[in-house]
Design an enzyme around this catalytic site. Sequence first.
Site, PDB file in Angstrom:
ATOM      1  N   SER A 828       0.801  -1.228   0.000  1.00 43.05           N
ATOM      2  CA  SER A 828       0.000   0.000   0.000  1.00 43.05           C
ATOM      3  C   SER A 828       0.827   1.268   0.000  1.00 43.05           C
ATOM      4  O   SER A 828       0.261   2.350  -0.042  1.00 43.05           O
ATOM      5  CB  SER A 828      -0.916   0.011   1.242  1.00 43.05           C
ATOM      6  OG  SER A 828      -0.145   0.009   2.420  1.00 43.05           O
ATOM      7  N   LYS A 871      -8.817   3.830   5.734  1.00 40.74           N
ATOM      8  CA  LYS A 871      -7.707   4.761   5.566  1.00 40.74           C
ATOM      9  C   LYS A 871      -8.200   6.203   5.432  1.00 40.74           C
ATOM     10  O   LYS A 871      -7.645   7.116   6.048  1.00 40.74           O
ATOM     11  CB  LYS A 871      -6.895   4.374   4.317  1.00 40.74           C
ATOM     12  CG  LYS A 871      -6.103   3.083   4.475  1.00 40.74           C
ATOM     13  CD  LYS A 871      -5.392   2.729   3.179  1.00 40.74           C
ATOM     14  CE  LYS A 871      -4.574   1.444   3.336  1.00 40.74           C
ATOM     15  NZ  LYS A 871      -3.916   1.045   2.071  1.00 40.74           N
TER      16      LYS A 871
END
Length: 938
Positions: A828, A871
């Site tokens: 990520s 997130k």
Amino acid sequence: MARPQSATLPLIALPKGSVLLPGVVQRIAVSANRPDIASLLATVYTRAASKTQNGRIDNVPIACVPFASPFLDPKGQLLLLQNGERDAAPDRPDVDPGKATKSDLFSWGVAAKITGVEGRGTGEFTLLVEGVMRVRVEKIYSEKPYLEGKVAYFQDEVSLSDPILGEQFQHLKQLSRELVVVLRLSAILPRSGSSPGLSPLLARRLDLFITKQKLPGALADFMANIVECSYEERLQVLASLDVKQRVEKVIELLDRQVGTMKNGLRSTTITATTVPFTIGPESMQKEIEKIWKSGRAGTPIKPPAQGVGMPFPPPGGNPDEDQEPNELEELQKRLDAAKLTPEATKVANREMKRLKKIHPAQAEHAVARAYLETLADIPWTATTDDRLGPQTLTAARKQLDDDHYGLEKVKKRLLEYLAVLRLKQSINDDVETQIKEAEQQVSLPEPSKDDDGKTPTPDPDVEQKLKANNVKLEVLKSRRMVDKSPILLLVGPPGVGKTSLARSVAIALGRKFHRISLGGVRDEAEIRGHRRTYVAAMPGLVVQGLKKVGVANPVLLLDEIDKVGGSSVHGDPSAAMLEVLDPEQNCTFTDHYVNIPIDLSKVLFIATANSLDTIPAPLLDRMETIYIPGYTTLEKRHIAMQHLIPKQLRVNGLNDDQVIFTEEVVSKIIESYTRESGVRNLEREISSVLRGKAVEFADAKDAGHPENYKPELSVDDVERFLGIEKYEEEIAEKTSRPGIVTGLVAYSSGGNGSILFIEIADMPGNGSVQLTGKLGDVLKESVEVALTWVKAHAYGLGLTQNPAENIMKDRSIHVHCPSGSIPKDGPSSGISQAIALISLFSGKAVPPTMAMTGEISLRGRITAVGGIKEKLIGALRAGVKTVLLPAQNRKDVKDLPQEVRDGLEIIHVSHIWEALRHVWPDAHWPGEQEYPSVQSRL
């Protein structure tokens, strides 16, 4: 009499009121207040190990001595009491057997051997001792830690040629058998007083023992242990060295008890008759012997010929009633009411005929009867009517929303199932109406006979029409919609509401609910049941669940299906679940115990799992998987305000107005004290806060100043009740410098996300790369890929003077992610690493309120990552304003809460060059022309 032999033996003081006789086994309960027995056992084990070859403790003799009685002298003779009353003698106070002395003990006892020690698992144990020979206690040498003294052995001296003793022995045997018969009869007849009864097996064994006994003294000792008598009378038997006196004493005791019990039996007989009659002792004896010889418990006793009366009633009621046929008739009624399938009816009828031929005393009778009761309890056709009306979907949607916040995918799937059920039901209703009309057309009146009595020839047109109607009827019946319930698998971390969601589904459908816990199931028979050939066989968990709910269409929750044991010597339980969870097969599911196909297609199975890794692929293929991600901070806050806080207020005895939570306080508990996917720990922390407020409220109320109590909670109160913060949130920086980029992270426990700073520093060196911050293998690969791309495009980025120059020459870099105690892994942060390297080498700082996430390839393409929802919520909470996301994650933005979409500027990028334009819009890169703004996917 020969001079007795003497020996020094350990002594055990028997419990008060207990007498051990030769040839009798007795249990002595040993607790903490009998340290003398524990010490004695230690000595016995030591002697057994040193003196005997095989080390057996029953080879080491001991002596068991009862307590003395104030009514007997040391020789066992009754004392002469004033006015002949026993109560005149002073009664001794209770003496602890563990502290008994010689003055407390009787002068006669029994030499014994220890035959066993039985433990109870609670620190206590039981000592088994068997009497061997009479002894007289002559002297006590020591009393601590256990009694030890000198004893003299006395063996029975019997002359079998003595005619008087022979007659006494035969009389003793006769009375002993008669006592056994009367005791057995007492167990058969009602209202026989408090006398204990004997089972047929025990009665037969006692009779055989009495018949085979050849020693008068041994039989007298044994029967003295059985007969009802006082403590003093049993001591007298123990002190009777002369066998004749002992046998005479026991005959006296037996005669007394048998006579008493016969009078009780006579009273029972008279009470059970309608016309009085008399029974003489001889007639009673004949009837008793007749019952004993027949060996049947229910044999009626007929009165003598000169009397008129009724036989004894069988146990439990009217003699005309036959309980067993009545119970079988009741079982037959239950089977008829169960509406079994044709195959099950055939099996049940066969088993019922077989059951009636089996005698109730046989073990097979209970097995067959239990099987038929199981067939009667299984709901073959009984179902619950689903609430399928105009308001069905609205009511179900409201029920699910009231019980759970979020979980939109699950709710949508369940509402789809309800809608399909309703449509099928409406179609079936129309088909049923058409079938009734067709059946009326088929059932035409039969042709009547003419005047001559002959049946007229049938009309060919009518026959053709009937055939056509029959075909139409069959076609209509084939149009009936069959309901095959889906098999749903809810996958998600613990605490997100998978189990409670299944209960809400049952309530919304109006069906019964049953939970089957599969965690730790290791035996295939737990699912499929045991075969009836095994002892204690029983059906599997699925059939047991159907029996419990009593309907064929419940909601069955298969909890923790990912924790079912694998293949072992007991079979493979996960393989046994294949037929249960296959919509094409479970309409004929066969349990090993029932051994008849059972239709499970109407059952709505909902399985739960935390992970798919341990579920076999064939089993997973049979279920419809629905992922339930962890709750976000916003969802947790809503759940806490709407569900958890009201629930915990009731649990802790507080009213709604006595503690007031604000959103700020709840957010503080969520962000600083919990980091989990579900809400279980959040509920515990809320309960801790409420308990602290409950103490404050109780103190203020008890002090008489309830006005001093403040119901409002502040953020400072949270730290006072819960202690220091367990987790610290990252906050976006106000300023930045080259080499620092704000990334995004979703915690592996799920449910929470935050920002993650990526720091890169360079120094003189030889081109090495150092990685710190507890980075995983995937994250290390992301750093290497990002560095490779930057080195390959250093000239196009304006970082080198010529294409052949190595940017890492004479330079080393150090990549670090703060919070080194937290493991970091996952694809990520590739774009963040690349931008950080470009920022470091170019000297351009990245805006501090900009965060980014995404993985890169060697071509510079930015690929999709997971956890977008968590997130971005964490980024908004940390103060981020702009977020760069991969273009492939555009679909994930649609699931974001509205306040997140409004509070963040979300930019989708597909290549690093495109990301550079948004990070530094005013900068010019020499190699940017090589990457067009629009790229073909061909």
